[in-house]
Design an enzyme around this catalytic site. Structure first.
Site, PDB file in Angstrom:
ATOM      1  CG  PHE A 152      -0.269   0.463   2.492  1.00 43.17           C
ATOM      2  CD1 PHE A 152      -0.133   1.824   2.777  1.00 43.17           C
ATOM      3  CD2 PHE A 152       0.252  -0.450   3.399  1.00 43.17           C
ATOM      4  CE1 PHE A 152       0.511   2.250   3.940  1.00 43.17           C
ATOM      5  CE2 PHE A 152       0.894  -0.038   4.555  1.00 43.17           C
ATOM      6  CZ  PHE A 152       1.017   1.322   4.821  1.00 43.17           C
ATOM      7  CE  LYS A 176      -2.768  -8.591  -4.422  1.00 47.21           C
ATOM      8  NZ  LYS A 176      -3.257  -7.540  -3.470  1.00 47.21           N
ATOM      9  CD  GLU A 179      -5.765  -6.225  -0.029  1.00 48.12           C
ATOM     10  OE1 GLU A 179      -4.755  -6.014  -0.732  1.00 48.12           O
ATOM     11  OE2 GLU A 179      -5.822  -7.105   0.851  1.00 48.12           O
ATOM     12  NE  ARG A 180      -3.740  -2.514   3.602  1.00 45.06           N
ATOM     13  CZ  ARG A 180      -2.800  -2.629   4.529  1.00 45.06           C
ATOM     14  NH1 ARG A 180      -2.828  -1.854   5.584  1.00 45.06           N
ATOM     15  NH2 ARG A 180      -1.828  -3.501   4.386  1.00 45.06           N
ATOM     16  CB  SER A 229       4.522  -7.381   5.913  1.00 48.22           C
ATOM     17  OG  SER A 229       3.620  -8.379   5.471  1.00 48.22           O
ATOM     18  CB  CYS A 284      10.390  -0.336   2.767  1.00 45.06           C
ATOM     19  SG  CYS A 284      11.137   0.171   1.230  1.00 45.06           S
ATOM     20  CD  GLU A 384       8.148  -2.906   8.459  1.00 45.26           C
ATOM     21  OE1 GLU A 384       7.505  -3.954   8.278  1.00 45.26           O
ATOM     22  OE2 GLU A 384       8.624  -2.235   7.529  1.00 45.26           O
TER      23      GLU A 384
HETATM   24  P1  NAD Z   1       1.347  -6.639   3.143  1.00 51.23           P
HETATM   25  O1  NAD Z   1       2.360  -7.710   3.301  1.00 51.23           O
HETATM   26  O2  NAD Z   1       0.212  -6.601   4.098  1.00 51.23           O
HETATM   27  O3  NAD Z   1       0.681  -6.695   1.675  1.00 51.23           O
HETATM   28  C1  NAD Z   1       1.464  -6.703   0.513  1.00 51.23           C
HETATM   29  C2  NAD Z   1       0.693  -7.428  -0.597  1.00 51.23           C
HETATM   30  O4  NAD Z   1       0.477  -8.790  -0.200  1.00 51.23           O
HETATM   31  C3  NAD Z   1      -0.679  -6.823  -0.880  1.00 51.23           C
HETATM   32  O5  NAD Z   1      -0.889  -6.806  -2.259  1.00 51.23           O
HETATM   33  C4  NAD Z   1      -1.641  -7.758  -0.164  1.00 51.23           C
HETATM   34  O6  NAD Z   1      -2.892  -7.872  -0.816  1.00 51.23           O
HETATM   35  C5  NAD Z   1      -0.916  -9.100  -0.201  1.00 51.23           C
HETATM   36  N1  NAD Z   1      -1.165  -9.913   0.995  1.00 51.23           N
HETATM   37  C6  NAD Z   1      -1.392  -9.457   2.258  1.00 51.23           C
HETATM   38  N2  NAD Z   1      -1.537 -10.504   3.104  1.00 51.23           N
HETATM   39  C7  NAD Z   1      -1.382 -11.627   2.367  1.00 51.23           C
HETATM   40  C8  NAD Z   1      -1.398 -13.019   2.682  1.00 51.23           C
HETATM   41  N3  NAD Z   1      -1.614 -13.447   3.935  1.00 51.23           N
HETATM   42  N4  NAD Z   1      -1.202 -13.901   1.688  1.00 51.23           N
HETATM   43  C9  NAD Z   1      -0.974 -13.493   0.427  1.00 51.23           C
HETATM   44  N5  NAD Z   1      -0.938 -12.177   0.070  1.00 51.23           N
HETATM   45  C10 NAD Z   1      -1.135 -11.253   1.033  1.00 51.23           C
HETATM   46  O7  NAD Z   1       2.157  -5.251   3.150  1.00 51.23           O
HETATM   47  P2  NAD Z   1       1.561  -3.771   3.205  1.00 51.23           P
HETATM   48  O8  NAD Z   1       1.012  -3.520   4.562  1.00 51.23           O
HETATM   49  O9  NAD Z   1       0.707  -3.521   2.025  1.00 51.23           O
HETATM   50  O10 NAD Z   1       2.899  -2.915   2.985  1.00 51.23           O
HETATM   51  C11 NAD Z   1       3.755  -2.542   4.024  1.00 51.23           C
HETATM   52  C12 NAD Z   1       4.932  -3.486   4.135  1.00 51.23           C
HETATM   53  O11 NAD Z   1       5.659  -3.530   2.916  1.00 51.23           O
HETATM   54  C13 NAD Z   1       5.937  -3.037   5.182  1.00 51.23           C
HETATM   55  O12 NAD Z   1       6.371  -4.166   5.900  1.00 51.23           O
HETATM   56  C14 NAD Z   1       7.077  -2.434   4.362  1.00 51.23           C
HETATM   57  O13 NAD Z   1       8.338  -2.452   4.995  1.00 51.23           O
HETATM   58  C15 NAD Z   1       7.046  -3.338   3.176  1.00 51.23           C
HETATM   59  N6  NAD Z   1       7.691  -2.721   2.031  1.00 51.23           N
HETATM   60  C16 NAD Z   1       8.929  -3.170   1.674  1.00 51.23           C
HETATM   61  C17 NAD Z   1       9.598  -2.585   0.615  1.00 51.23           C
HETATM   62  C18 NAD Z   1      10.971  -3.050   0.232  1.00 51.23           C
HETATM   63  O14 NAD Z   1      11.498  -2.573  -0.751  1.00 51.23           O
HETATM   64  N7  NAD Z   1      11.582  -3.973   0.964  1.00 51.23           N
HETATM   65  C19 NAD Z   1       9.005  -1.542  -0.093  1.00 51.23           C
HETATM   66  C20 NAD Z   1       7.736  -1.107   0.282  1.00 51.23           C
HETATM   67  C21 NAD Z   1       7.089  -1.714   1.354  1.00 51.23           C
END
Ligand code: NAD
Length: 491
Positions: A152, A176, A179-180, A229, A284, A384
């Site tokens: 997101f 994909k 969704e937020r 995450s 991140c 985090e």
């Molecule tokens: P998230 O892990 O909740 O979601 C990321 C994606 O995974 C979304 O598209 C979501 O729909 C999907 N998803 C969520 N739960 C899932 C599950 N149980 N099974 C399969 N798919 C699932 O992350 P977020 O809250 O959208 O984003 C924030 C996180 O992303 C933070 O931890 C941040 O550090 C990380 N991030 C990392 C980088 C990097 O370059 N390392 C860059 C941006 C964000």
């Protein structure tokens, strides 16, 4: 942008209405306003996108790279022309300030520009006479249908860490988005439609875990790029590997900055404040822990309290606002709980941001929080937070500071502030993180460098962006050839 609450459409060889009942609201985090309804796609939605992408692949891979990149030149122009509109949408659904949205769009465009270099970047290499009369070459070929799953926090930038390179290399692509925050991608795809790409080259499927799982299990999807995450990154990486797919999974972070007594105090304070509290700490590459060495402690602590305390929090669309809300009410509650836990564990509260936004109660506002003397065993030292919270920790020496960073299980970014070249070199040499800043607060690699990440911040071998992207999106094929002259004479 459509303001109706008809569920958003998927894009699979063209716009496609969703007929799933399961939808989620897209909420403006600054005021609680409902912006749209996003369908939580089902297997048949993924199947339609994979089918479209698989059908488009044979012709697309035969399209010369020089022709493929012409679409990307046009995409750059479209994004430049509509940058303000896209930035506005990004701010509305994510909460970050307009300046921050504009900056992330600039990064998206830079990736489109770099992918335009594919006729050069995708070249292989060769050698004549590896044995007498035998020549050998390595050529790169696209993988087929590839997919990206994005988070997101950068709705405009992160999809474009992948899409331009994937299609420039001759793959067909499925996005994909989170969704937020689906609206920035939705609008970007409306612009992509104006490119007149062959149907199926790029596709968009909205949804959550179900869509991710179907993509991971689909036999025609060859590669998965994931950003999100750490627990989900690990899950996606393991499941992709079990299915024999190529995967690159970027995870969470707990970024440290080391501040030495010889650092320029004013510049350091300004840069660290922007890193810790920009995008409401939801980057991140946000600095989450400042390790202050020796006598820098007293002065830096006071300067940080002043700087963080003067940040103007509010709706990111309003002029002068420097920090927007966090993404959801649940995130706000979770961050407030973690702050409380840190205090219970013994940290001193220097600035308490938990009461942020009382005047804007419909938004998910927090003010900047500063905690001092965070005990190393506190949960907060290892978790985090992903919110506007900076913890201060003290170290006696450069070595102690580096040890503190080593104890953290993540490895996304670490920065040092110093005027000593030797200290900076030692830091760069020894710290186990993929992105290193020297007098830089957000060490975000440019599009022509890999967006690195180590340890619990990355699962895979090659990263997104630049040459790594070409490596990820192509198979290497090695050809060994023998063409004796005497055989030719037979004709
Ligand atoms: P998230 O892990 O909740 O979601 C990321 C994606 O995974 C979304 O598209 C979501 O729909 C999907 N998803 C969520 N739960 C899932 C599950 N149980 N099974 C399969 N798919 C699932 O992350 P977020 O809250 O959208 O984003 C924030 C996180 O992303 C933070 O931890 C941040 O550090 C990380 N991030 C990392 C980088 C990097 O370059 N390392 C860059 C941006 C964000």
């Amino acid at each position: 942008m459509s303001r109706s609450f008809q569920p958003l459409r998927h894009y699979a060889g063209g716009w496609r209405a969703s007929d799933v009942k399961d939808c989620a609201d897209v909420i403006n985090p600054a005021n609680g306003e409902k912006l749209a309804r996003v369908p939580l796609g089902a297997k048949k939605d993924v199947d339609a996108a994979v089918q479209a992408a698989a059908s488009a692949f044979p012709e697309w891979r035969r399209t010369p790279p020089e022709e493929r990149i012409q679409y990307l030149f046009k995409l750059k122009q479209l994004f430049e022309r509509h940058l303000e509109e896209l930035a506005q949408i990004c701010t509305e659904e994510n909460g970050k300030t307009l300046a921050e949205s504009r900056a992330e769009l600039r990064r998206a465009i830079e990736n489109v520009e770099v992918a335009c270099g594919v006729p050069t970047l995708m070249q292989g290499y060769n050698l004549e006479d590896v044995a007498a009369g035998i020549d050998e070459m390595m050529i790169r070929q696209p993988l087929g249908v590839v997919a990206a799953i994005t988070p997101f926090n950068f709705p405009a930038m992160i999809p474009f860490w992948f899409l331009p390179y994937a299609i420039a290399c001759g793959n067909t692509f499925i996005l994909k988005p989170s969704e937020r925050v689906p609206l920035t991608s939705q609008r970007a795809f409306e612009f992509i439609e104006e490119l007149d790409l062959p149907p199926g080259v790029v596709n968009l499927v909205h949804g959550g875990k179900t869509v991710v799982d179907v993509l991971l299990e689909h036999p025609q999807v060859q590669a998965i790029s994931f950003v999100g995450s750490t627990p989900v990154a690990k899950y996606v990486y393991a499941k992709a590997a079990a299915q024999g797919k190529r995967a690159q999974c970027q995870g969470g972070a707990k970024n440290h900055v080391l501040i030495l007594p010889d650092a320029d105090l004013d510049a350091t304070t300004r840069i660290v404040t922007d890193s810790a509290f920009g995008c409401a700490g939801q980057r991140c590459l946000a600095i989450s822990v400042a390790v202050v060495v020796g006598q820098a402690q007293k002065e830096f602590t006071k300067a940080m309290v002043d700087a963080a305390g003067s940040i103007r929090v509010g709706n990111g669309l309003d002029p002068g606002v420097q920090m927007g809300p966090v993404i959801t009410r649940e995130s706000k509650a979770r961050i407030a709980d973690l702050i409380g836990q840190g205090v219970k564990d013994g940290a001193d509260m220097l600035l308490d941001g938990r009461n942020g936004g009382s005047a804007q109660s419909a938004g998910n506002f927090l003010n900047p929080t500063l905690l001092d003397n965070l005990p190393p065993l506190s949960e907060l030292s290892h978790t985090e937070i992903f919110g506007p919270v900076l913890s201060l920790v003290h170290a006696e020496t450069l070595e102690d500071g580096i040890d503190t960073i080593r104890r953290n299980s993540y490895g996304n970014m670490a920065s040092i502030f110093t005027t000593s070249g030797a200290a900076a070199r030692k830091f760069r040499y020894e710290v186990p993180a993929g992105n290193i800043g020297v007098n830089i607060g957000v060490a975000a690699p440019m599009a022509y460098f890999p967006f690195s990440g180590w340890r619990d911040s990355f699962f895979g071998t090659v990263h997104g962006q630049g040459r790594d992207a070409i490596e990820f999106y192509t198979h290497k094929k090695v050809v060994v050839e023998r063409w004796p002259e005497e055989w030719s004479r037979r004709f």
